[in-house]
Design a protein around this motif. Sequence first.
Motif, PDB file in Angstrom:
ATOM      1  N   LYS A   3      46.781  11.847 -16.875  1.00 25.88           N
ATOM      2  CA  LYS A   3      45.827  10.990 -16.185  1.00 25.88           C
ATOM      3  C   LYS A   3      46.544  10.006 -15.276  1.00 25.88           C
ATOM      4  O   LYS A   3      46.158   9.772 -14.134  1.00 25.88           O
ATOM      5  CB  LYS A   3      44.973  10.232 -17.198  1.00 25.88           C
ATOM      6  CG  LYS A   3      44.162  11.116 -18.137  1.00 25.88           C
ATOM      7  CD  LYS A   3      43.061  11.809 -17.405  1.00 25.88           C
ATOM      8  CE  LYS A   3      42.182  12.577 -18.395  1.00 25.88           C
ATOM      9  NZ  LYS A   3      41.146  13.374 -17.727  1.00 25.88           N
ATOM     10  N   LYS A  53      36.541  10.622 -16.486  1.00 27.44           N
ATOM     11  CA  LYS A  53      37.383   9.421 -16.399  1.00 27.44           C
ATOM     12  C   LYS A  53      37.100   8.730 -15.072  1.00 27.44           C
ATOM     13  O   LYS A  53      37.115   9.366 -14.011  1.00 27.44           O
ATOM     14  CB  LYS A  53      38.866   9.810 -16.488  1.00 27.44           C
ATOM     15  CG  LYS A  53      39.850   8.659 -16.387  1.00 27.44           C
ATOM     16  CD  LYS A  53      39.894   7.853 -17.665  1.00 27.44           C
ATOM     17  CE  LYS A  53      40.952   6.764 -17.615  1.00 27.44           C
ATOM     18  NZ  LYS A  53      42.328   7.287 -17.720  1.00 27.44           N
ATOM     19  N   SER A  55      38.268   5.219 -12.893  1.00 27.64           N
ATOM     20  CA  SER A  55      39.206   4.100 -12.859  1.00 27.64           C
ATOM     21  C   SER A  55      39.328   3.590 -11.431  1.00 27.64           C
ATOM     22  O   SER A  55      38.549   3.975 -10.547  1.00 27.64           O
ATOM     23  CB  SER A  55      40.580   4.535 -13.404  1.00 27.64           C
ATOM     24  OG  SER A  55      41.076   5.639 -12.674  1.00 27.64           O
ATOM     25  N   PHE A  67      40.683   0.997 -16.032  1.00 25.46           N
ATOM     26  CA  PHE A  67      39.495   1.760 -16.393  1.00 25.46           C
ATOM     27  C   PHE A  67      38.245   1.040 -15.911  1.00 25.46           C
ATOM     28  O   PHE A  67      38.114  -0.179 -16.039  1.00 25.46           O
ATOM     29  CB  PHE A  67      39.458   1.953 -17.906  1.00 25.46           C
ATOM     30  CG  PHE A  67      38.215   2.626 -18.408  1.00 25.46           C
ATOM     31  CD1 PHE A  67      37.957   3.955 -18.105  1.00 25.46           C
ATOM     32  CD2 PHE A  67      37.302   1.929 -19.183  1.00 25.46           C
ATOM     33  CE1 PHE A  67      36.810   4.581 -18.571  1.00 25.46           C
ATOM     34  CE2 PHE A  67      36.155   2.544 -19.658  1.00 25.46           C
ATOM     35  CZ  PHE A  67      35.911   3.874 -19.347  1.00 25.46           C
ATOM     36  N   GLU A  90      38.154   4.309 -23.139  1.00 26.61           N
ATOM     37  CA  GLU A  90      38.541   4.466 -21.739  1.00 26.61           C
ATOM     38  C   GLU A  90      38.213   5.849 -21.188  1.00 26.61           C
ATOM     39  O   GLU A  90      38.908   6.397 -20.337  1.00 26.61           O
ATOM     40  CB  GLU A  90      40.021   4.122 -21.513  1.00 26.61           C
ATOM     41  CG  GLU A  90      40.361   2.687 -21.853  1.00 26.61           C
ATOM     42  CD  GLU A  90      41.676   2.225 -21.271  1.00 26.61           C
ATOM     43  OE1 GLU A  90      42.483   3.091 -20.887  1.00 26.61           O
ATOM     44  OE2 GLU A  90      41.884   1.001 -21.192  1.00 26.61           O
ATOM     45  N   MET A  91      37.131   6.411 -21.683  1.00 21.81           N
ATOM     46  CA  MET A  91      36.578   7.656 -21.164  1.00 21.81           C
ATOM     47  C   MET A  91      35.064   7.531 -21.204  1.00 21.81           C
ATOM     48  O   MET A  91      34.507   6.696 -21.917  1.00 21.81           O
ATOM     49  CB  MET A  91      37.009   8.860 -22.013  1.00 21.81           C
ATOM     50  CG  MET A  91      38.483   9.191 -21.977  1.00 21.81           C
ATOM     51  SD  MET A  91      39.019   9.949 -20.420  1.00 21.81           S
ATOM     52  CE  MET A  91      38.197  11.539 -20.525  1.00 21.81           C
TER      53      MET A  91
END
Length: 393
Positions: A3, A53, A55, A67, A90-91
């Motif tokens: 990531k 995800k 960010s 994030f 954080e997803m």
Amino acid sequence: MKKIIFIKTLTLLLLSILIVSCTEPYALQTNTFEEAIVVEASITNEFKKQEIKISRTYRFEENGPTFETGATVIITDDQGNTYDFEEQSEMYISTSEFQAVPDRQYKLNITTADGKTYQSNNQTLTTANQIESLIPTVVTKGDGERGVQINVNSFDPTNTSKYYRYTYEETYKVIVPKWSPNDLYYNSLSNAFELSIRDPNTRICYSSVNSNTNILTSTNEQSEDRVNFPVRFISDQNYIISHRYSILVKQYVQNLESHTFYKTLKDLSSSGSILSQNQPGFFYGNIRAIENPNEKVIGFFDVSSVSTKRMFFNYADLFPDEPLPPYFNDCHIVTFNLTDPGPPSTTSELINAIENNTVRYFAHGYPEYHMVIPVCGDCTSFSSNIIPSFWIE
């Protein structure tokens, strides 16, 4: 790790649009930074909780991406179905399991905490194409390096898959070379070093590592849609294949738009420098800002069919009667002679080393104690001794 590499590459990409046709040395500074939202979204035909995800790009002096919290994330399809996502670790993870199905159009919708709305183009599921086999072969590359090349093979008789992306997770058995069935500790009551029984499960462990690059191929220029592609090469001097090795390969069938995005991203990340004569500029994915069409959005919403396959091999299967590759650490033995007067005293040094967990006991013949660093005598210092559920000996 994958990531962070994805985000960092895209951050470099965004910065590159601010540096046009550079012919003189240029020092990148924070004031060239332009913030943008970054979306990593892929749903597949696997029945599972899908993940997304979101960010923000980050400055060079920062540790990593931030994030995007508090967003509302929804996927809709052309039959009126809605798939909600919730924020977890954080997803954004779908609240229920679902899978992409053929002949249906999917759209990603994001509303951030500050009220900005982002939306993808409609995407449909690509052709399902199964991996037929994973074949390990001993090869010698052009530079003389010998090793194991793992090829993935598949075939689509409909000739409609064409574009492929691969990821893998490799798992390998670790056997530490300087293991002892005993531990050493200092007994302050008796003012002496004493031995205890070491946990036998500290000798053999299993480590897993994910791929962290975009592995792409295409059969578009071939007469048939047949893949025979080298997805992984491992040197015969790499300790990860010393005993038993396994690789799980995932094959994603992409459409041309998705393949082009990932290929451009890969070409940019491997170009060596964004300060080159050939400035790539900013390239868009398939996600747009609704309120401000000129806002830069990085990322892609991908709907791919996926196939997975796992294989195992032992070092001896491919390299019979050959010595094992060198362990990743030299594993020198450090000897503490308690008769050494110091200063400081060897006794106090050994006590400190044991208490600070910087050595492991290997052997002794009083007054000498032979110690090694933890990675050489205790695999749990860097790996897991839990046997994976899929592991087969």
